[in-house]
Design an enzyme around this catalytic site. Structure first.
Site, PDB file in Angstrom:
ATOM      1  N   ASP A 111      13.724   2.727   2.921  1.00 14.87           N
ATOM      2  CA  ASP A 111      13.623   2.619   4.421  1.00 14.87           C
ATOM      3  C   ASP A 111      14.710   2.067   5.010  1.00 14.87           C
ATOM      4  O   ASP A 111      14.600   0.944   5.813  1.00 14.87           O
ATOM      5  CB  ASP A 111      12.045   1.850   4.863  1.00 14.87           C
ATOM      6  CG  ASP A 111      12.314   0.455   4.495  1.00 14.87           C
ATOM      7  OD1 ASP A 111      11.463  -0.233   5.068  1.00 14.87           O
ATOM      8  OD2 ASP A 111      12.841   0.060   3.555  1.00 14.87           O
TER       9      ASP A 111
ATOM     10  N   THR B 209      11.810   0.723  -2.177  1.00 19.26           N
ATOM     11  CA  THR B 209      12.117  -0.547  -1.521  1.00 19.26           C
ATOM     12  C   THR B 209      11.519  -0.385  -0.048  1.00 19.26           C
ATOM     13  O   THR B 209      12.171  -1.274   0.687  1.00 19.26           O
ATOM     14  CB  THR B 209      13.742  -0.230  -1.500  1.00 19.26           C
ATOM     15  OG1 THR B 209      14.377   0.595  -0.811  1.00 19.26           O
ATOM     16  CG2 THR B 209      14.321  -0.474  -3.064  1.00 19.26           C
TER      17      THR B 209
ATOM     18  N   ASP C 281      18.276  -2.218   1.892  1.00 20.58           N
ATOM     19  CA  ASP C 281      18.208  -0.758   1.378  1.00 20.58           C
ATOM     20  C   ASP C 281      19.582  -0.115   1.028  1.00 20.58           C
ATOM     21  O   ASP C 281      19.661   0.458  -0.093  1.00 20.58           O
ATOM     22  CB  ASP C 281      17.298   0.113   2.228  1.00 20.58           C
ATOM     23  CG  ASP C 281      15.984  -0.711   2.295  1.00 20.58           C
ATOM     24  OD1 ASP C 281      15.628  -1.287   3.182  1.00 20.58           O
ATOM     25  OD2 ASP C 281      14.921   0.123   1.793  1.00 20.58           O
TER      26      ASP C 281
ATOM     27  N   HIS D 175      17.105  -8.600  -0.478  1.00 23.70           N
ATOM     28  CA  HIS D 175      15.763  -7.883  -1.207  1.00 23.70           C
ATOM     29  C   HIS D 175      16.133  -7.128  -2.075  1.00 23.70           C
ATOM     30  O   HIS D 175      15.811  -7.038  -3.360  1.00 23.70           O
ATOM     31  CB  HIS D 175      14.510  -7.859  -0.262  1.00 23.70           C
ATOM     32  CG  HIS D 175      14.184  -8.990   0.659  1.00 23.70           C
ATOM     33  ND1 HIS D 175      13.557  -9.963   0.261  1.00 23.70           N
ATOM     34  CD2 HIS D 175      14.425  -8.866   1.962  1.00 23.70           C
ATOM     35  CE1 HIS D 175      13.244 -10.925   1.225  1.00 23.70           C
ATOM     36  NE2 HIS D 175      13.770 -10.069   2.428  1.00 23.70           N
ATOM     37  N   ASP D 176      16.198  -5.797  -1.549  1.00 23.58           N
ATOM     38  CA  ASP D 176      16.137  -4.401  -2.017  1.00 23.58           C
ATOM     39  C   ASP D 176      16.955  -4.312  -3.352  1.00 23.58           C
ATOM     40  O   ASP D 176      16.402  -3.727  -4.513  1.00 23.58           O
ATOM     41  CB  ASP D 176      16.270  -3.287  -1.122  1.00 23.58           C
ATOM     42  CG  ASP D 176      15.117  -3.301  -0.174  1.00 23.58           C
ATOM     43  OD1 ASP D 176      15.315  -2.872   1.004  1.00 23.58           O
ATOM     44  OD2 ASP D 176      13.777  -3.764  -0.502  1.00 23.58           O
TER      45      ASP D 176
ATOM     46  N   PHE E   1       6.074  -7.488   3.749  1.00 20.10           N
ATOM     47  CA  PHE E   1       6.279  -6.404   4.847  1.00 20.10           C
ATOM     48  C   PHE E   1       5.976  -5.037   4.053  1.00 20.10           C
ATOM     49  O   PHE E   1       5.223  -4.202   4.457  1.00 20.10           O
ATOM     50  CB  PHE E   1       7.559  -6.413   5.476  1.00 20.10           C
ATOM     51  CG  PHE E   1       7.856  -5.199   6.319  1.00 20.10           C
ATOM     52  CD1 PHE E   1       8.481  -4.080   5.814  1.00 20.10           C
ATOM     53  CD2 PHE E   1       7.496  -5.249   7.551  1.00 20.10           C
ATOM     54  CE1 PHE E   1       8.726  -3.008   6.731  1.00 20.10           C
ATOM     55  CE2 PHE E   1       7.648  -4.128   8.344  1.00 20.10           C
ATOM     56  CZ  PHE E   1       8.320  -3.109   8.108  1.00 20.10           C
ATOM     57  N   ASN E   2       6.527  -4.509   2.707  1.00 20.85           N
ATOM     58  CA  ASN E   2       6.487  -3.343   2.316  1.00 20.85           C
ATOM     59  C   ASN E   2       4.894  -2.983   1.832  1.00 20.85           C
ATOM     60  O   ASN E   2       4.364  -1.962   2.048  1.00 20.85           O
ATOM     61  CB  ASN E   2       7.223  -3.073   1.095  1.00 20.85           C
ATOM     62  CG  ASN E   2       8.945  -3.003   1.655  1.00 20.85           C
ATOM     63  OD1 ASN E   2       9.211  -2.669   2.519  1.00 20.85           O
ATOM     64  ND2 ASN E   2       9.735  -3.382   0.544  1.00 20.85           N
TER      65      ASN E   2
ATOM     66  N   ASN F  13      11.438  -0.169   8.154  1.00 23.06           N
ATOM     67  CA  ASN F  13      12.121  -1.007   8.797  1.00 23.06           C
ATOM     68  C   ASN F  13      12.251  -0.462   9.999  1.00 23.06           C
ATOM     69  O   ASN F  13      12.599  -1.183  11.062  1.00 23.06           O
ATOM     70  CB  ASN F  13      13.465  -1.183   7.999  1.00 23.06           C
ATOM     71  CG  ASN F  13      13.511  -2.144   6.909  1.00 23.06           C
ATOM     72  OD1 ASN F  13      12.605  -3.050   7.043  1.00 23.06           O
ATOM     73  ND2 ASN F  13      14.140  -1.741   5.820  1.00 23.06           N
TER      74      ASN F  13
HETATM   75  O1  RIB Z   1       9.910  -7.813   2.792  1.00 24.63           O
HETATM   76  C1  RIB Z   1      11.234  -7.282   2.505  1.00 24.63           C
HETATM   77  C2  RIB Z   1      11.205  -5.787   2.557  1.00 24.63           C
HETATM   78  O2  RIB Z   1      10.716  -5.088   3.641  1.00 24.63           O
HETATM   79  C3  RIB Z   1      12.619  -5.298   2.220  1.00 24.63           C
HETATM   80  O3  RIB Z   1      12.528  -3.926   1.368  1.00 24.63           O
HETATM   81  C4  RIB Z   1      13.103  -4.709   3.576  1.00 24.63           C
HETATM   82  O4  RIB Z   1      13.968  -3.618   3.555  1.00 24.63           O
HETATM   83  C5  RIB Z   1      11.818  -4.451   4.148  1.00 24.63           C
HETATM   84  O5  RIB Z   1      11.637  -3.117   3.855  1.00 24.63           O
HETATM   85 CA    CA Z   2      13.517  -1.861   2.373  1.00 26.70          CA
END
Ligand code: RIB
Ligand code: CA
Length: 306
Positions: free
Chosen positions: A11, A124, A16, A239-240, A165-166, A40
């Site tokens: 996303d 991701t 990402d 993160h990703d 979040f994801n 996102n």
């Molecule tokens: O919580 C972080 C994740 O949520 C990452 O993948 C960021 O890109 C969002 O998608």
């Molecule tokens: Ca992401």
């Protein structure tokens, strides 16, 4: 060396973007397809961003399909506070042709898995597309080597005290993936929030004279500013790319086998990844990261994006 067959479901999204760069420039990976999720930003924006990035990385011939515009059951959640109105604020791409596969994202996942052997599916963003693929064609489980996701946490969340979040965006989709029987590898906030895009990281990237490094520096300035404002962090966590680096450099992350379940209740715990040891395991959970080596991998691939 035999390359690992992979699909990236993402996303984009600032972090990402560099997971996708690693997929495109690693000699250890064979990127078969890219699908986009709503997370996102809206599906239209994440898909346009993925299209721009594939063109920018000279990989516009890799099949790209738009995924689901919403989670399986819940209302869409987006995160413009971090990624901006475009979902990738901070860099102006040239006007690229918009080239999309005619299939739905989940169908491209199904067809790609069926037409190739031992495919690793990397997510991701929210796991909606992979869940839809498993619902429509459960037989693909036998061809998926592993699901590798950025998501969840063995400790606290980021969007709520409990949830990352994801997973929070689509807990039902995550539950379908975590109960599918396919081996999983989870890179959660407990490790990714240690990987900060500090001023030192940006200074090092600024010395790399490639298009990839220029993209990184420009995007990370916006990403960092927004992370400081919204989360009060000292710098943004990248993160990703952790998902990809866990596949191309086994020295970076340490994993332990755990049973991971998803809270799909309608309580304040919704979206929590419940991680238990000493239970029948379904997931390799990252518990430690070699931060210096992580950045060495990032810089090496920024150098390759000339
Ligand atoms: O919580 C972080 C994740 O949520 C990452 O993948 C960021 O890109 C969002 O998608
Ligand atoms: Ca992401």
């Amino acid at each position: 060396m035999k390359r690992r067959n992979i699909i990236l479901d993402c996303d984009p999204g600032h972090d990402d973007a560099f997971a996708l760069l690693l997929c495109c420039y690693s000699e250890k990976l064979n990127l078969l397809a890219v699908t986009t999720s709503a997370g996102n930003q809206t599906i239209e924006k994440t898909t346009k961003n993925a299209n721009n990035l594939l063109h920018f990385f000279n990989k516009e011939n890799i099949p790209l399909a738009k995924g689901s515009s919403s989670p399986l059951k819940r209302k869409i959640l987006t995160c413009p506070e971090i990624h901006g109105e475009s979902g990738l604020d901070g860099f102006n791409f040239p006007l690229y042709e918009e080239k999309y596969d005619s299939k739905e994202g989940y169908q491209l996942i199904i067809d790609t898995v069926k037409n190739n052997k031992d495919v690793t599916v990397i997510t991701t963003g929210p796991m909606t597309n992979l869940a839809l693929a498993l619902l429509h064609a459960p037989e693909i489980k036998n061809n998926i080597k592993e699901i590798v996701l950025m998501g969840g946490s063995t400790k606290e969340g980021n969007m709520t005290k409990e949830a990352e979040f994801n997973i929070l965006v689509d807990p039902e989709a995550a539950d379908i993936c975590f109960t599918s029987g396919v081996p999983l590898r989870m890179l959660g906030l407990n490790v990714t929030r240690q990987i900060l895009v500090t001023d030192e990281v940006i200074a090092k990237a600024s010395k790399i004279e490639t298009r990839g490094a220029d993209l990184f520096v420009k995007l990370m300035k916006v990403f960092n500013d927004n992370q400081r404002k919204f989360f009060g962090l000292s710098a943004g966590p990248l993160h990703d790319p952790a998902t990809i680096i866990s596949l191309i450099d086994e020295e970076v992350f340490t994993f332990i086998d755990m049973q991971v379940k998803i809270d799909t209740s309608d309580t304040e715990k919704v979206g929590k990844t419940i991680c238990l040891k000493d239970k029948p395991y379904n997931t390799k959970v990252a518990v430690n990261v070699n931060i210096e080596r992580y950045w060495e991998n990032i810089f090496e691939h920024l150098r390759r994006c000339k």
